[in-house]
Structures are given as structure tokens and as C-alpha cells.
Design a protein around this motif. Structure first.
Motif, PDB file in Angstrom:
ATOM      1  N   ILE A 163       0.841  -1.191   0.000  1.00  0.00           N
ATOM      2  CA  ILE A 163       0.000   0.000   0.000  1.00  0.00           C
ATOM      3  C   ILE A 163       0.877   1.241   0.000  1.00  0.00           C
ATOM      4  O   ILE A 163       0.662   2.165  -0.767  1.00  0.00           O
ATOM      5  CB  ILE A 163      -0.949  -0.004   1.208  1.00  0.00           C
ATOM      6  N   CYS A 164       1.872   1.250   0.886  1.00  0.00           N
ATOM      7  CA  CYS A 164       2.832   2.362   0.859  1.00  0.00           C
ATOM      8  C   CYS A 164       4.176   1.907   1.408  1.00  0.00           C
ATOM      9  O   CYS A 164       4.251   1.085   2.314  1.00  0.00           O
ATOM     10  CB  CYS A 164       2.297   3.586   1.596  1.00  0.00           C
ATOM     11  N   GLN A 165       5.205   2.422   0.809  1.00  0.00           N
ATOM     12  CA  GLN A 165       6.571   2.153   1.235  1.00  0.00           C
ATOM     13  C   GLN A 165       6.984   3.282   2.171  1.00  0.00           C
ATOM     14  O   GLN A 165       6.891   4.454   1.811  1.00  0.00           O
ATOM     15  CB  GLN A 165       7.498   2.105   0.001  1.00  0.00           C
ATOM     16  N   LEU A 166       7.420   2.941   3.359  1.00  0.00           N
ATOM     17  CA  LEU A 166       7.793   3.936   4.353  1.00  0.00           C
ATOM     18  C   LEU A 166       9.307   4.095   4.407  1.00  0.00           C
ATOM     19  O   LEU A 166      10.047   3.311   3.814  1.00  0.00           O
ATOM     20  CB  LEU A 166       7.246   3.536   5.721  1.00  0.00           C
ATOM     21  N   GLU A 167       9.741   5.094   5.157  1.00  0.00           N
ATOM     22  CA  GLU A 167      11.172   5.362   5.305  1.00  0.00           C
ATOM     23  C   GLU A 167      11.901   4.176   5.926  1.00  0.00           C
ATOM     24  O   GLU A 167      12.982   3.805   5.500  1.00  0.00           O
ATOM     25  CB  GLU A 167      11.325   6.599   6.194  1.00  0.00           C
ATOM     26  N   ASN A 168      11.291   3.573   6.934  1.00  0.00           N
ATOM     27  CA  ASN A 168      11.911   2.461   7.647  1.00  0.00           C
ATOM     28  C   ASN A 168      11.058   1.201   7.653  1.00  0.00           C
ATOM     29  O   ASN A 168      11.177   0.365   8.531  1.00  0.00           O
ATOM     30  CB  ASN A 168      12.177   2.864   9.108  1.00  0.00           C
ATOM     31  N   GLY A 169      10.175   1.044   6.688  1.00  0.00           N
ATOM     32  CA  GLY A 169       9.315  -0.128   6.661  1.00  0.00           C
ATOM     33  C   GLY A 169       8.305  -0.071   5.534  1.00  0.00           C
ATOM     34  O   GLY A 169       8.564   0.548   4.500  1.00  0.00           O
ATOM     35  N   TRP A 170       7.140  -0.710   5.753  1.00  0.00           N
ATOM     36  CA  TRP A 170       6.111  -0.759   4.723  1.00  0.00           C
ATOM     37  C   TRP A 170       4.748  -1.025   5.333  1.00  0.00           C
ATOM     38  O   TRP A 170       4.617  -1.441   6.473  1.00  0.00           O
ATOM     39  CB  TRP A 170       6.415  -1.821   3.676  1.00  0.00           C
ATOM     40  N   LEU A 171       3.728  -0.811   4.514  1.00  0.00           N
ATOM     41  CA  LEU A 171       2.348  -1.161   4.845  1.00  0.00           C
ATOM     42  C   LEU A 171       1.837  -2.004   3.688  1.00  0.00           C
ATOM     43  O   LEU A 171       1.884  -1.574   2.539  1.00  0.00           O
ATOM     44  CB  LEU A 171       1.490   0.098   5.016  1.00  0.00           C
ATOM     45  N   LYS A 172       1.382  -3.231   3.992  1.00  0.00           N
ATOM     46  CA  LYS A 172       0.942  -4.158   2.955  1.00  0.00           C
ATOM     47  C   LYS A 172      -0.455  -4.654   3.257  1.00  0.00           C
ATOM     48  O   LYS A 172      -0.918  -4.629   4.394  1.00  0.00           O
ATOM     49  CB  LYS A 172       1.878  -5.373   2.876  1.00  0.00           C
ATOM     50  N   LEU A 207      -3.598   4.569   4.123  1.00  0.00           N
ATOM     51  CA  LEU A 207      -4.627   3.527   4.083  1.00  0.00           C
ATOM     52  C   LEU A 207      -6.021   4.132   3.992  1.00  0.00           C
ATOM     53  O   LEU A 207      -6.842   3.709   3.174  1.00  0.00           O
ATOM     54  CB  LEU A 207      -4.514   2.636   5.327  1.00  0.00           C
ATOM     55  N   ILE A 208      -6.280   5.172   4.779  1.00  0.00           N
ATOM     56  CA  ILE A 208      -7.598   5.817   4.762  1.00  0.00           C
ATOM     57  C   ILE A 208      -7.858   6.471   3.406  1.00  0.00           C
ATOM     58  O   ILE A 208      -8.941   6.341   2.833  1.00  0.00           O
ATOM     59  CB  ILE A 208      -7.709   6.837   5.911  1.00  0.00           C
ATOM     60  N   ARG A 209      -6.840   7.160   2.857  1.00  0.00           N
ATOM     61  CA  ARG A 209      -6.993   7.790   1.539  1.00  0.00           C
ATOM     62  C   ARG A 209      -7.303   6.750   0.472  1.00  0.00           C
ATOM     63  O   ARG A 209      -8.149   6.960  -0.393  1.00  0.00           O
ATOM     64  CB  ARG A 209      -5.719   8.554   1.171  1.00  0.00           C
ATOM     65  N   GLU A 210      -6.618   5.627   0.527  1.00  0.00           N
ATOM     66  CA  GLU A 210      -6.826   4.585  -0.480  1.00  0.00           C
ATOM     67  C   GLU A 210      -8.225   3.986  -0.371  1.00  0.00           C
ATOM     68  O   GLU A 210      -8.897   3.764  -1.379  1.00  0.00           O
ATOM     69  CB  GLU A 210      -5.779   3.479  -0.322  1.00  0.00           C
ATOM     70  N   LYS A 211      -8.679   3.740   0.849  1.00  0.00           N
ATOM     71  CA  LYS A 211     -10.014   3.169   1.028  1.00  0.00           C
ATOM     72  C   LYS A 211     -11.092   4.155   0.617  1.00  0.00           C
ATOM     73  O   LYS A 211     -12.107   3.767   0.043  1.00  0.00           O
ATOM     74  CB  LYS A 211     -10.225   2.725   2.482  1.00  0.00           C
ATOM     75  N   LEU A 212     -10.881   5.443   0.872  1.00  0.00           N
ATOM     76  CA  LEU A 212     -11.843   6.454   0.423  1.00  0.00           C
ATOM     77  C   LEU A 212     -11.882   6.542  -1.096  1.00  0.00           C
ATOM     78  O   LEU A 212     -12.954   6.665  -1.696  1.00  0.00           O
ATOM     79  CB  LEU A 212     -11.511   7.825   1.023  1.00  0.00           C
TER      80      LEU A 212
END
Length: 117
Positions: free
Chosen positions: A52-61, A97-102
Motif C-alpha cells: 500500500i505504501c513504502q515507508l522510510e523504515n518499513g512498509w504497509l501491505k 490507508l484511509i486515503r486509499e479506502k476512500l
């Protein structure tokens, strides 16, 4: 020295096609014949996670069943700085995540939303 090895027809076909066959080679206790037991390898049924997004020190999948958040920060920064960085990145991940779901919600029609419920 020649030894005869008992190999299944399916395994022999794969070998003749030039493919690799993994398995075990053992001597049968009853007959004393050396046999090859091919391992059944299946492709993983799981879908790969979508980033969903790549972060500076990690990720959200996102997987079919879960939303996964990973973050790894160096200890050298100190406890307070680590907490600040983690809170900042968690905030960024939740906003994304909220932006993507909206955005996904806007694309769907009322009929699609009702069908999901």
C-alpha cells in the motif's frame, strides 16, 4: 559397478524433459531394491501481499485477510527518537490507508457497496 534404481514413470518423463526432480533415494527394507521417492512440490496458493505504501523504515501491505505494518528503526537514535519516528511512520501509513479506502469507495457504485454488505 552398476546398480538398478526403481523410478516412477512420471519422474522419468520429467527427467527426459530436462527438468529437475527432487526427492529421496533409499533402499527398500523388504525387497532390498534402491528406490527414488520424488517430492511433490506444489506452488504456493497464497497471493502475494500488495504494498500500500513504502515507508522510510518499513512498509504497509495488504493481504487477502490482513493489513500488515512493518517498521524497523535503529537503536542508535535513542528511545525517544525511536518512538517519534515510529509514531510518525504509523501516522503516515494510516493516512495512506484511509486515503486509499476512500478512493476505492468513490469508485464503487451504490449497487456494488450494497452487494458487499
Amino acid at each position: 559397478m552398476k546398480k538398478f534404481i526403481l523410478i516412477n514413470e512420471e519422474v522419468l518423463v520429467r527427467l527426459q524433459e530436462g527438468k529437475y526432480v527432487e526427492g529421496t533415494l533409499h533402499k527398500d527394507k523388504c525387497t532390498g531394491v534402491i528406490t527414488f521417492n520424488a517430492w511433490v512440490r506444489k506452488k504456493p496458493k497464497n497471493q502475494k501481499d500488495r504494498v500500500i505504501c513504502q515507508l522510510e523504515n518499513g512498509w504497509l501491505k495488504e493481504s487477502p485477510r490482513r493489513i500488515k505494518f512493518y517498521n524497523s528503526v535503529k537503536k542508535e537514535l535513542g528511545a525517544i527518537k525511536v518512538c517519534e519516528v515510529m509514531e510518525r511512520e504509523l501516522g503516515t501509513a494510516t493516512q495512506t490507508l484511509i486515503r486509499e479506502k476512500l478512493a476505492e469507495f468513490r469508485v464503487k457504485s451504490v449497487v456494488d457497496i450494497i452487494d458487499e454488505v
